[in-house]
Design a protein around this motif. Structure first.
Motif, PDB file in Angstrom:
ATOM      1  N   THR A 162      -6.120  -5.558  -0.305  1.00 19.53           N
ATOM      2  CA  THR A 162      -4.849  -5.235   0.332  1.00 19.53           C
ATOM      3  C   THR A 162      -4.762  -3.734   0.601  1.00 19.53           C
ATOM      4  O   THR A 162      -5.565  -2.942   0.110  1.00 19.53           O
ATOM      5  CB  THR A 162      -3.671  -5.657  -0.563  1.00 19.53           C
ATOM      6  N   ARG A 163      -3.777  -3.340   1.385  1.00 19.77           N
ATOM      7  CA  ARG A 163      -3.621  -1.927   1.711  1.00 19.77           C
ATOM      8  C   ARG A 163      -3.266  -1.108   0.474  1.00 19.77           C
ATOM      9  O   ARG A 163      -3.730   0.023   0.317  1.00 19.77           O
ATOM     10  CB  ARG A 163      -2.552  -1.767   2.797  1.00 19.77           C
ATOM     11  N   VAL A 164      -2.448  -1.682  -0.398  1.00 21.66           N
ATOM     12  CA  VAL A 164      -2.054  -0.944  -1.601  1.00 21.66           C
ATOM     13  C   VAL A 164      -3.239  -0.774  -2.547  1.00 21.66           C
ATOM     14  O   VAL A 164      -3.448   0.310  -3.104  1.00 21.66           O
ATOM     15  CB  VAL A 164      -0.880  -1.641  -2.305  1.00 21.66           C
ATOM     16  N   SER A 165      -4.019  -1.826  -2.736  1.00 25.57           N
ATOM     17  CA  SER A 165      -5.170  -1.690  -3.633  1.00 25.57           C
ATOM     18  C   SER A 165      -6.237  -0.787  -3.032  1.00 25.57           C
ATOM     19  O   SER A 165      -6.950  -0.094  -3.764  1.00 25.57           O
ATOM     20  CB  SER A 165      -5.767  -3.071  -3.958  1.00 25.57           C
ATOM     21  N   ALA A 166      -6.349  -0.761  -1.705  1.00 22.52           N
ATOM     22  CA  ALA A 166      -7.299   0.150  -1.068  1.00 22.52           C
ATOM     23  C   ALA A 166      -6.939   1.592  -1.376  1.00 22.52           C
ATOM     24  O   ALA A 166      -7.814   2.456  -1.523  1.00 22.52           O
ATOM     25  CB  ALA A 166      -7.326  -0.072   0.440  1.00 22.52           C
ATOM     26  N   ALA A 167      -5.646   1.865  -1.513  1.00 24.58           N
ATOM     27  CA  ALA A 167      -5.193   3.224  -1.808  1.00 24.58           C
ATOM     28  C   ALA A 167      -5.227   3.544  -3.298  1.00 24.58           C
ATOM     29  O   ALA A 167      -5.570   4.667  -3.690  1.00 24.58           O
ATOM     30  CB  ALA A 167      -3.775   3.425  -1.271  1.00 24.58           C
ATOM     31  N   LEU A 168      -4.893   2.548  -4.144  1.00 23.59           N
ATOM     32  CA  LEU A 168      -4.636   2.835  -5.559  1.00 23.59           C
ATOM     33  C   LEU A 168      -5.574   2.141  -6.535  1.00 23.59           C
ATOM     34  O   LEU A 168      -5.540   2.448  -7.729  1.00 23.59           O
ATOM     35  CB  LEU A 168      -3.190   2.443  -5.898  1.00 23.59           C
ATOM     36  N   GLY A 169      -6.385   1.197  -6.072  1.00 17.54           N
ATOM     37  CA  GLY A 169      -7.238   0.463  -6.981  1.00 17.54           C
ATOM     38  C   GLY A 169      -6.590  -0.831  -7.440  1.00 17.54           C
ATOM     39  O   GLY A 169      -5.587  -1.278  -6.898  1.00 17.54           O
ATOM     40  N   SER A 170      -7.130  -1.444  -8.471  1.00 14.89           N
ATOM     41  CA  SER A 170      -6.672  -2.769  -8.901  1.00 14.89           C
ATOM     42  C   SER A 170      -5.438  -2.729  -9.796  1.00 14.89           C
ATOM     43  O   SER A 170      -4.719  -3.731  -9.912  1.00 14.89           O
ATOM     44  CB  SER A 170      -7.799  -3.502  -9.636  1.00 14.89           C
ATOM     45  N   VAL A 171      -5.204  -1.594 -10.437  1.00 20.68           N
ATOM     46  CA  VAL A 171      -4.048  -1.449 -11.333  1.00 20.68           C
ATOM     47  C   VAL A 171      -3.442  -0.071 -11.111  1.00 20.68           C
ATOM     48  O   VAL A 171      -4.166   0.919 -10.968  1.00 20.68           O
ATOM     49  CB  VAL A 171      -4.445  -1.608 -12.821  1.00 20.68           C
ATOM     50  N   ALA A 172      -2.108  -0.026 -11.071  1.00 24.45           N
ATOM     51  CA  ALA A 172      -1.423   1.253 -10.922  1.00 24.45           C
ATOM     52  C   ALA A 172      -0.332   1.362 -11.980  1.00 24.45           C
ATOM     53  O   ALA A 172       0.409   0.397 -12.218  1.00 24.45           O
ATOM     54  CB  ALA A 172      -0.816   1.382  -9.526  1.00 24.45           C
ATOM     55  N   THR A 173      -0.247   2.513 -12.617  1.00 19.53           N
ATOM     56  CA  THR A 173       0.851   2.796 -13.533  1.00 19.53           C
ATOM     57  C   THR A 173       1.866   3.630 -12.768  1.00 19.53           C
ATOM     58  O   THR A 173       1.547   4.725 -12.293  1.00 19.53           O
ATOM     59  CB  THR A 173       0.357   3.557 -14.774  1.00 19.53           C
ATOM     60  N   VAL A 174       3.070   3.077 -12.605  1.00 21.06           N
ATOM     61  CA  VAL A 174       4.032   3.640 -11.655  1.00 21.06           C
ATOM     62  C   VAL A 174       5.367   3.934 -12.329  1.00 21.06           C
ATOM     63  O   VAL A 174       5.631   3.490 -13.447  1.00 21.06           O
ATOM     64  CB  VAL A 174       4.234   2.675 -10.472  1.00 21.06           C
ATOM     65  N   ARG A 175       6.210   4.669 -11.596  1.00 20.17           N
ATOM     66  CA  ARG A 175       7.551   5.018 -12.078  1.00 20.17           C
ATOM     67  C   ARG A 175       8.575   4.182 -11.311  1.00 20.17           C
ATOM     68  O   ARG A 175       8.633   4.226 -10.089  1.00 20.17           O
ATOM     69  CB  ARG A 175       7.813   6.504 -11.883  1.00 20.17           C
ATOM     70  N   CYS A 176       9.366   3.419 -12.050  1.00 19.88           N
ATOM     71  CA  CYS A 176      10.344   2.509 -11.441  1.00 19.88           C
ATOM     72  C   CYS A 176      11.771   2.876 -11.842  1.00 19.88           C
ATOM     73  O   CYS A 176      12.016   3.351 -12.953  1.00 19.88           O
ATOM     74  CB  CYS A 176      10.079   1.066 -11.878  1.00 19.88           C
ATOM     75  N   HIS A 177      12.690   2.619 -10.922  1.00 17.21           N
ATOM     76  CA  HIS A 177      14.121   2.762 -11.207  1.00 17.21           C
ATOM     77  C   HIS A 177      14.861   1.817 -10.267  1.00 17.21           C
ATOM     78  O   HIS A 177      15.422   2.231  -9.259  1.00 17.21           O
ATOM     79  CB  HIS A 177      14.573   4.211 -11.015  1.00 17.21           C
ATOM     80  N   HIS A 178      14.805   0.511 -10.582  1.00 21.95           N
ATOM     81  CA  HIS A 178      15.483  -0.460  -9.720  1.00 21.95           C
ATOM     82  C   HIS A 178      16.050  -1.598 -10.557  1.00 21.95           C
ATOM     83  O   HIS A 178      15.395  -2.106 -11.460  1.00 21.95           O
ATOM     84  CB  HIS A 178      14.518  -1.014  -8.654  1.00 21.95           C
ATOM     85  N   HIS A 179      17.295  -1.976 -10.248  1.00 18.93           N
ATOM     86  CA  HIS A 179      17.894  -3.114 -10.939  1.00 18.93           C
ATOM     87  C   HIS A 179      17.961  -4.326 -10.009  1.00 18.93           C
ATOM     88  O   HIS A 179      18.417  -5.393 -10.418  1.00 18.93           O
ATOM     89  CB  HIS A 179      19.285  -2.747 -11.480  1.00 18.93           C
ATOM     90  N   GLN A 180      17.498  -4.159  -8.749  1.00 17.02           N
ATOM     91  CA  GLN A 180      17.356  -5.288  -7.841  1.00 17.02           C
ATOM     92  C   GLN A 180      15.890  -5.415  -7.444  1.00 17.02           C
ATOM     93  O   GLN A 180      15.103  -4.511  -7.682  1.00 17.02           O
ATOM     94  CB  GLN A 180      18.251  -5.103  -6.616  1.00 17.02           C
ATOM     95  N   ALA A 181      15.558  -6.545  -6.841  1.00 17.70           N
ATOM     96  CA  ALA A 181      14.157  -6.797  -6.496  1.00 17.70           C
ATOM     97  C   ALA A 181      14.095  -7.871  -5.421  1.00 17.70           C
ATOM     98  O   ALA A 181      15.109  -8.480  -5.068  1.00 17.70           O
ATOM     99  CB  ALA A 181      13.365  -7.236  -7.733  1.00 17.70           C
ATOM    100  N   LEU A 182      12.895  -8.103  -4.921  1.00  7.26           N
ATOM    101  CA  LEU A 182      12.704  -9.133  -3.910  1.00  7.26           C
ATOM    102  C   LEU A 182      12.771 -10.516  -4.553  1.00  7.26           C
ATOM    103  O   LEU A 182      12.226 -10.736  -5.628  1.00  7.26           O
ATOM    104  CB  LEU A 182      11.360  -8.951  -3.206  1.00  7.26           C
ATOM    105  N   ASP A 183      13.438 -11.425  -3.866  1.00  6.13           N
ATOM    106  CA  ASP A 183      13.544 -12.810  -4.325  1.00  6.13           C
ATOM    107  C   ASP A 183      12.753 -13.691  -3.363  1.00  6.13           C
ATOM    108  O   ASP A 183      11.527 -13.740  -3.443  1.00  6.13           O
ATOM    109  CB  ASP A 183      15.012 -13.223  -4.407  1.00  6.13           C
ATOM    110  N   ARG A 184      13.420 -14.363  -2.420  1.00  9.06           N
ATOM    111  CA  ARG A 184      12.687 -15.156  -1.430  1.00  9.06           C
ATOM    112  C   ARG A 184      12.072 -14.215  -0.407  1.00  9.06           C
ATOM    113  O   ARG A 184      12.776 -13.411   0.202  1.00  9.06           O
ATOM    114  CB  ARG A 184      13.616 -16.154  -0.741  1.00  9.06           C
ATOM    115  N   LEU A 185      10.749 -14.314  -0.256  1.00  6.79           N
ATOM    116  CA  LEU A 185      10.059 -13.423   0.670  1.00  6.79           C
ATOM    117  C   LEU A 185      10.307 -13.839   2.120  1.00  6.79           C
ATOM    118  O   LEU A 185      10.351 -15.022   2.445  1.00  6.79           O
ATOM    119  CB  LEU A 185       8.552 -13.445   0.393  1.00  6.79           C
ATOM    120  N   ALA A 186      10.452 -12.825   2.963  1.00  6.13           N
ATOM    121  CA  ALA A 186      10.583 -13.058   4.391  1.00  6.13           C
ATOM    122  C   ALA A 186       9.275 -13.602   4.958  1.00  6.13           C
ATOM    123  O   ALA A 186       8.191 -13.329   4.433  1.00  6.13           O
ATOM    124  CB  ALA A 186      10.963 -11.763   5.104  1.00  6.13           C
TER     125      ALA A 186
END
Length: 244
Positions: A162-186
């Motif tokens: 995928t495009r994200v793994s091409a940039a970051l590899g198979s695992v990424a440790t990230v900084r999150c600040h969200h209380h909402q998220a994706l549910d049913r995908l478009a």
């Protein structure tokens, strides 16, 4: 712009907040954005352009090479046919309308798009998806949003190829600040990254266009601009012919 004989640096539009702010002797309604966003765009080789929360900002997309949909307040649940959850923030209809207009114009033009946190949610809602309005209801903890102004550290497994793994590899440790998220995908979006609790943390649009949404905040780590650099590289390549 680049020096003589070099290609111009891509123009990257970033959607901005509309907030009341104090600076100097003033206290008024302002267009603002955390400096971390333009900083990482510059570090990745782009030129940042702020897009205020007016639908007219969509007209500026015609002059841009890429778009970043920035983080911010909750998307209005009316945009995806839901009633507000008690923990959902006050609606920001002006910003919702402006960012959806910017998104659709960017998709029509076929230019790269990176949705950051709220921006990933705007991407999903704009294409017909829905949202989880309060993540702790689903995962049973508040690790994705420990407290106001505090980022959680989340490990995300990224799908190979995928495009994200091409940039970051198979695992990424990230900084999150969200209380909402994706549910049913478009339709057209695919999951490309999940946290260890199963929550969707990255999506991208099927096909050859560079359209990515991440629930984390890549702009919060100035030492790692790989994802923004991938956006800028896609903008520099010229991209595919618009198909929407």
């Amino acid at each position: 712009m680049g020096s003589s004989g070099s290609s111009p640096r891509p123009l990257v539009g970033i959607t901005a907040y509309g907030e009341r702010a104090r600076y100097g002797v003033w206290d008024n309604e302002s267009v603002l954005l955390p400096r971390t966003y333009p900083d990482v765009v510059v570090a990745a080789g782009g030129v940042p352009v702020l897009l205020p929360q007016f639908p007219e900002s969509a007209a500026a997309v015609d002059r841009l090479d890429a778009v970043v949909l920035a983080g911010g307040p909750d998307v209005g649940p009316d945009r995806y046919g839901a009633e507000p959850h008690p923990r959902t923030g006050a609606p920001r209809p002006d910003r919702d309308a402006a960012e959806l207009a910017v998104l659709h114009r960017a998709l029509e033009r076929g230019i790269p798009v990176l949705g950051v946190c709220r921006g990933a949610q705007v991407l999903n809602v704009g294409l017909g998806g829905t949202l989880v309005q309060h993540v702790p209801d689903v995962v049973g903890h508040d690790g994705h949003n420990p407290s106001p102004g505090v980022f959680g550290t989340v490990e995300v497994a990224l799908e190979p190829g995928t495009r994200v793994s091409a940039a970051l590899g198979s695992v990424a440790t990230v900084r999150c600040h969200h209380h909402q998220a994706l549910d049913r995908l478009a339709d057209g979006l695919v999951v490309t990254g999940r946290a260890d609790d199963g929550l969707v943390e990255a999506v991208e649009l099927e096909g050859d266009r560079w359209v990515v949404g991440v629930q984390w905040h890549p702009e919060e780590d100035a030492t790692d601009v790989r994802l923004m650099a991938a956006l800028v590289a896609a903008a520099s390549s010229g991209g595919p012919t618009p198909t929407v």
